[in-house]
Write a protein that holds these residues in place. Structure first.
Motif, PDB file in Angstrom:
ATOM      1  N   GLY A  49      53.140  84.852  47.237  1.00  0.00           N
ATOM      2  CA  GLY A  49      51.972  84.674  48.078  1.00  0.00           C
ATOM      3  C   GLY A  49      50.664  84.807  47.319  1.00  0.00           C
ATOM      4  O   GLY A  49      50.501  85.696  46.492  1.00  0.00           O
ATOM      5  N   THR A  50      49.728  83.907  47.593  1.00  0.00           N
ATOM      6  CA  THR A  50      48.358  84.010  47.088  1.00  0.00           C
ATOM      7  C   THR A  50      47.406  83.686  48.228  1.00  0.00           C
ATOM      8  O   THR A  50      47.785  83.012  49.197  1.00  0.00           O
ATOM      9  N   ARG A  87      48.083  82.192  66.668  1.00  0.00           N
ATOM     10  CA  ARG A  87      48.041  83.391  65.834  1.00  0.00           C
ATOM     11  C   ARG A  87      48.773  83.122  64.523  1.00  0.00           C
ATOM     12  O   ARG A  87      49.885  82.594  64.520  1.00  0.00           O
ATOM     13  N   LEU A  88      48.160  83.516  63.424  1.00  0.00           N
ATOM     14  CA  LEU A  88      48.769  83.328  62.115  1.00  0.00           C
ATOM     15  C   LEU A  88      48.927  84.667  61.426  1.00  0.00           C
ATOM     16  O   LEU A  88      48.036  85.524  61.479  1.00  0.00           O
ATOM     17  N   SER A  89      50.053  84.862  60.758  1.00  0.00           N
ATOM     18  CA  SER A  89      50.284  86.071  59.973  1.00  0.00           C
ATOM     19  C   SER A  89      51.164  85.717  58.792  1.00  0.00           C
ATOM     20  O   SER A  89      51.741  84.621  58.724  1.00  0.00           O
ATOM     21  N   ALA A  90      51.262  86.637  57.856  1.00  0.00           N
ATOM     22  CA  ALA A  90      52.079  86.419  56.665  1.00  0.00           C
ATOM     23  C   ALA A  90      52.980  87.625  56.448  1.00  0.00           C
ATOM     24  O   ALA A  90      52.645  88.759  56.816  1.00  0.00           O
ATOM     25  N   THR A  91      54.121  87.363  55.861  1.00  0.00           N
ATOM     26  CA  THR A  91      55.080  88.428  55.600  1.00  0.00           C
ATOM     27  C   THR A  91      55.836  88.109  54.320  1.00  0.00           C
ATOM     28  O   THR A  91      55.758  86.995  53.786  1.00  0.00           O
ATOM     29  N   VAL A  92      56.579  89.094  53.834  1.00  0.00           N
ATOM     30  CA  VAL A  92      57.464  88.897  52.692  1.00  0.00           C
ATOM     31  C   VAL A  92      58.891  88.928  53.201  1.00  0.00           C
ATOM     32  O   VAL A  92      59.328  89.920  53.779  1.00  0.00           O
ATOM     33  N   SER A  93      59.600  87.824  53.032  1.00  0.00           N
ATOM     34  CA  SER A  93      60.992  87.784  53.478  1.00  0.00           C
ATOM     35  C   SER A  93      61.680  86.576  52.880  1.00  0.00           C
ATOM     36  O   SER A  93      61.027  85.643  52.392  1.00  0.00           O
ATOM     37  N   GLY A 122      45.863  91.570  49.026  1.00  0.00           N
ATOM     38  CA  GLY A 122      45.093  92.062  50.167  1.00  0.00           C
ATOM     39  C   GLY A 122      44.277  90.998  50.870  1.00  0.00           C
ATOM     40  O   GLY A 122      43.963  91.133  52.054  1.00  0.00           O
ATOM     41  N   GLN A 123      43.919  89.916  50.160  1.00  0.00           N
ATOM     42  CA  GLN A 123      43.036  88.912  50.750  1.00  0.00           C
ATOM     43  C   GLN A 123      43.763  87.880  51.599  1.00  0.00           C
ATOM     44  O   GLN A 123      43.139  86.954  52.119  1.00  0.00           O
TER      45      GLN A 123
END
Length: 504
Positions: free
Chosen positions: A118-119, A2-8, A165-166
């Motif tokens: 992030g892009t 599972r892959l996800s992205a976050t801001v931290s 969003g992408q």
């Protein structure tokens, strides 16, 4: 996975283990100048600053420092080079290095701190690299090769700013491309007595049909009816029947607009035939179908991504064996377009089977056509083991293919295809063409010029992957020894580019 992205910040990124990018600009005069890294270093008992002080970590690409934090979490600092000189391949390497680190330590959850805004493009390449770096060949027989379930179950990529969003879709795309490249690696790494032409066709069906890609397999009778003399000729010495694997991603609503054709060389084992190869390293000739593996894997990825563009693919497959019935130097074969070739060297077989596939691909009237093949040792001599050569009579199309390859994280380089490379090919006394040029030099370009004789209509490019399709040793942190999956990312980018051109 599972892959996800976050801001931290890196310190707050969740996971059993943490991988952190380090830039050369983060270090100055043997000291850490980036405050977020300094905080992590303090938590890691000064492991990074100690490495910086002894100059074993300067932030250069490929450098690595491992430590344990006060809380017991494993952390790795990964050198990235200069921030100002980042290229797509660097993000691929970062993702792969982080995944490789997780595999070594058998962790279940990983945090990857990219330490940039992030892009979607960065997220895609990191996801692709994470899958490539976690690859292990485990499809053989015996205890050593039992399939091992990798423990890494999830990875969170942390960025420093609000995510576009992408990003979620970009992570999905990168994962699909990475998984497809690993599928191609499995095909190439398998022994030739397992992946025969018939088995290659079966695996193409198993991989592509669930993705909505139509797969048709032409057997020997149909190949004879369609005058595929190149493929049938190379197959004469074999006990394994030849096949032409035809794949189509062509929903009815996409009729009209750009149409892409892909062709991949599928020689499942190449002895050289009567023009027998030397015995040293001949076992590696199981990888002479890496072009076919790339095209098959890419078609499955294109189907899973549901790209709004028509894509067709042709994969001619046989092995090349010596026997009493094998094709001989001096024999002549006839291709589907009526052209004849005198076979002066039976070890120049790939171009013979590709010629048949190119003719049939062109009959479907694609606007663009690209083939991948482990075609010549001459290309490896020219560019080394890690760079593919790209040839086309249209310089703009060649430049576009090369640019898309770079975007995909692949290493490609343009090679010329001037008319004088065809001079030796046209000196046969008994056929339209000879399958070799008769001289020592420019062998990659001569092979490309031979293929050009069978292309009619579309913009065409030939990609010689004889070098980068197989790694003789681990390098770049995401390439273990063996197959690399070269060609898959570029093929998908080509389809995406044409989908964008039609407004999809």
């Amino acid at each position: 996975m599972r892959l996800s992205a976050t801001v931290s910040t890196p310190a707050r990124a969740p996971g059993d283990a943490l991988a952190v990018s380090v830039w050369q600009e983060d270090i100055r005069r043997r000291a850490i100048v980036a405050e977020d890294l300094a905080r992590l270093d303090r938590d890691a008992h000064g492991a990074l600053s100690a490495a910086v002080a002894r100059e074993s970590m300067k932030g250069e690409r490929g450098q690595r420092v491992e430590a344990a934090t006060r809380g017991g979490r494993i952390i790795v600092f990964l050198g990235m080079g200069k921030r100002a000189k980042m290229d797509p391949r660097a993000w691929l390497i970062l993702g792969a290095a982080a995944s490789h680190f997780a595999r070594e330590h058998r962790v279940k959850s990983l945090a990857l701190a990219a330490r940039v805004e992030g892009t979607g493009e960065i997220a895609r390449l990191l996801a692709q690299g994470l899958h490539l770096g976690g690859y292990e060949y485990a499809l053989g027989t015996g205890e050593k090769f039992k399939r091992r379930k990798l423990p890494l179950q999830s990875t969170v990529i942390s960025f420093l700013s609000k995510l576009p969003g992408q990003v979620t879709e970009a992570l999905r795309t990168g994962s699909i491309v990475g998984q497809a490249a690993n599928f191609a690696r499995d095909l190439v790494n398998e022994p030739a007595n397992v992946v025969t032409p018939t088995e290659l066709a079966a695996r193409a069906k198993a991989w592509c049909e669930p993705a909505g890609v139509e797969v048709d397999v032409w057997g020997k009778a149909k190949l004879k009816a369609l005058n595929c003399g190149g493929l049938l000729g190379v197959n004469q010495g074999s006990t394994e029947p030849p096949v032409m694997i035809v794949m189509r991603h062509a929903p009815e609503e996409l009729r009209g607009g750009p149409k892409l054709a892909l062709v991949g060389k599928g020689v499942t084992f190449d002895t050289g035939g009567i023009s027998l190869k030397p015995g040293a390293d001949m076992h590696l000739m199981k990888g002479d179908m890496a072009g076919a593996a790339a095209v098959i894997a890419a078609m499955g990825a294109i189907g899973r991504l549901r790209l709004p563009v028509q894509v067709i693919a042709y994969v001619p497959s046989t092995d090349n064996m010596p026997s009493g019935s094998a094709i001989r130097p001096g024999d002549v074969v006839t291709h589907p377009n009526g052209k004849t070739t005198e076979v002066l060297n039976t070890d120049a077989e790939g171009r013979l089977i590709l010629a048949d596939a190119l003719v049939h691909a062109c009959r479907e009237k694609p606007t663009h056509l690209v083939d991948w093949a482990t075609l010549t040792g001459a290309c490896v001599v020219a560019l080394g083991e890690r760079i593919a050569g790209v040839m086309s009579p249209d310089e703009a199309w060649r430049a576009r293919v090369c640019a898309l390859g770079t975007d995909a994280g692949e290493r490609v380089w343009p090679l010329p295809l001037d008319e004088d490379f065809a001079e030796g090919l046209k000196k046969s006394d008994v056929a339209d063409l000879a399958n070799i040029g008769g001289g020592r030099w420019g062998g990659a370009e001569v092979a490309g010029k031979f293929l050009e004789q069978f292309v009619d209509g579309p913009l065409w490019a030939h990609v010689d992957i004889a070098g980068p399709s197989y790694a003789s040793s681990a390098h770049a942190q995401f390439t273990t020894k063996g197959a690399t999956g070269c060609g898959v990312p570029l093929a998908v980018r080509l389809a995406e580019s044409l989908a964008a051109a039609r407004g999809g």
